[in-house]
Write an enzyme that holds these catalytic residues in place. Structure first.
Site, PDB file in Angstrom:
ATOM      1  CG  ASN A   8      10.171  -2.694   2.243  1.00 52.99           C
ATOM      2  OD1 ASN A   8      10.767  -3.247   3.167  1.00 52.99           O
ATOM      3  ND2 ASN A   8       8.891  -2.346   2.315  1.00 52.99           N
ATOM      4  CE  LYS A  10       6.843  -5.310   1.061  1.00 53.54           C
ATOM      5  NZ  LYS A  10       5.437  -5.273   0.681  1.00 53.54           N
ATOM      6  CG  HIS A  92       5.542   0.034   3.859  1.00 58.14           C
ATOM      7  ND1 HIS A  92       4.518  -0.874   3.836  1.00 58.14           N
ATOM      8  CD2 HIS A  92       6.216  -0.126   2.692  1.00 58.14           C
ATOM      9  CE1 HIS A  92       4.577  -1.561   2.707  1.00 58.14           C
ATOM     10  NE2 HIS A  92       5.589  -1.127   1.997  1.00 58.14           N
ATOM     11  CD  GLU A  94       3.611  -4.500   3.620  1.00 64.78           C
ATOM     12  OE1 GLU A  94       4.750  -4.632   4.094  1.00 64.78           O
ATOM     13  OE2 GLU A  94       3.327  -4.775   2.438  1.00 64.78           O
ATOM     14  CD  GLU A 162       5.454   1.646  -1.316  1.00 69.28           C
ATOM     15  OE1 GLU A 162       6.188   0.985  -2.057  1.00 69.28           O
ATOM     16  OE2 GLU A 162       5.259   1.370  -0.122  1.00 69.28           O
ATOM     17  CB  SER A 207       2.904  -4.719  -8.468  1.00 66.64           C
ATOM     18  OG  SER A 207       2.184  -5.373  -7.444  1.00 66.64           O
TER      19      SER A 207
HETATM   20  C1  PEP Z   1       6.397  -2.252  -0.925  1.00 70.50           C
HETATM   21  O1  PEP Z   1       6.039  -2.969  -0.027  1.00 70.50           O
HETATM   22  O2  PEP Z   1       6.947  -1.169  -0.676  1.00 70.50           O
HETATM   23  C2  PEP Z   1       6.149  -2.703  -2.289  1.00 70.50           C
HETATM   24  C3  PEP Z   1       6.107  -1.814  -3.243  1.00 70.50           C
HETATM   25  O3  PEP Z   1       5.967  -4.047  -2.488  1.00 70.50           O
HETATM   26  P1  PEP Z   1       5.819  -4.821  -3.902  1.00 70.50           P
HETATM   27  O4  PEP Z   1       6.860  -4.246  -4.824  1.00 70.50           O
HETATM   28  O5  PEP Z   1       6.055  -6.241  -3.574  1.00 70.50           O
HETATM   29  O6  PEP Z   1       4.445  -4.515  -4.397  1.00 70.50           O
END
Ligand code: PEP
Length: 247
Positions: A8, A10, A92, A94, A162, A207
């Site tokens: 992703n 973003k 998501h 966000e 997530e 992460s």
């Molecule tokens: C995400 O936004 O879906 C995500 C998992 O971000 P990150 O891997 O940077 O934590």
């Protein structure tokens, strides 16, 4: 079931960033796992062009629940498909936080995605306060029930767990905590969709990086990853693809 490494991007990436896609494909032309990148909407068509003839799949990061109309700034699922996407990330954290998206809207978007022939990658996850309050399973169970429409199949739906507090923070749950939530999600899906649930991919996101991918992919019911920051660089995402392919 074929495991899935999904990236992703973003709100990151411009045309020059497509060099990362070329490097990724040069290093991993035919991985065992499936590979998906979800760039910003502005790059979908160009990335689809760069990936033409390769195994890399392209996805959007959101779509509108309606097929067309007066919705300034929004993008329909059919437009994503027309640009070359085969998947779309929905719900998501966000988008849930920044745009106030709730489960009913995510569910409507998933139906719109299916109508356009897209695979819906539906995200669920608890906040840190919810985890500290012992509400993790209740929260993700509620999001799963409310966000996934009837009619979900292994072919049209992927679920991403997530934890909100793990996204972009460098922090991850313990492997036991990931196993607990993924096992719970599988059980919930089985109760609702029967044998079909065994083939639904459950991605862990939050992460994931080359240094923790191997141990996360060894957790039962982890069928891949949704990767944010580490998907921006071919070397990092490629290492995660390699780890998943070997899992
Ligand atoms: C995400 O936004 O879906 C995500 C998992 O971000 P990150 O891997 O940077 O934590």
């Amino acid at each position: 079931m074929r495991k899935l490494a999904a990236g992703n991007w973003k709100m990151n990436g411009v045309a020059a960033s497509l060099a990362e896609v070329k490097a990724l494909l040069a290093a991993h032309p035919d991985p065992v796992c499936e590979m998906l990148l979800c760039p910003p909407a502005t790059l979908i068509a160009q990335m689809a062009w760069a990936a033409k003839g390769s195994v890399l799949k392209i996805g959007g990061q959101d779509c509108h629940p309606k097929a067309a109309g007066a919705h300034t700034g929004d993008i329909s699922a059919a437009m994503l498909a027309d640009a070359g996407a085969g998947h779309v990330i929905l719900g998501h954290s966000e988008r849930r936080a920044d745009h106030g998206e709730g489960d009913a809207l995510v569910q409507a978007k998933a139906q719109a995605a299916w109508a356009a022939g897209l695979v819906a990658v539906i995200c669920v996850g608890e906040t840190e306060a919810q985890r500290d309050g012992g509400q993790t399973l209740a929260v993700v169970g509620g999001q799963l029930a409310g966000s996934v429409p009837d009619g979900a199949t292994a072919a049209n739906t992927v679920i991403a767990y997530e934890p909100v507090w793990a996204i972009g923070t460098g922090r991850t749950p313990t492997l036991a905590e990931i196993a607990e939530v993924h096992g719970f999600l599988r059980a919930q899906l089985t109760a609702r969709f029967g044998a079909e649930a065994a083939g639904m991919r459950l991605l862990y996101g939050g992460s994931v990086k080359p240094s923790n991918a191997v141990e996360i992919f060894a957790v039962p019911d982890v069928d891949g990853a949704l990767v944010g920051g580490a998907s921006l660089k071919a070397a990092d995402f490629g290492a995660i693809v390699a780890a998943l392919s070997a899992a």
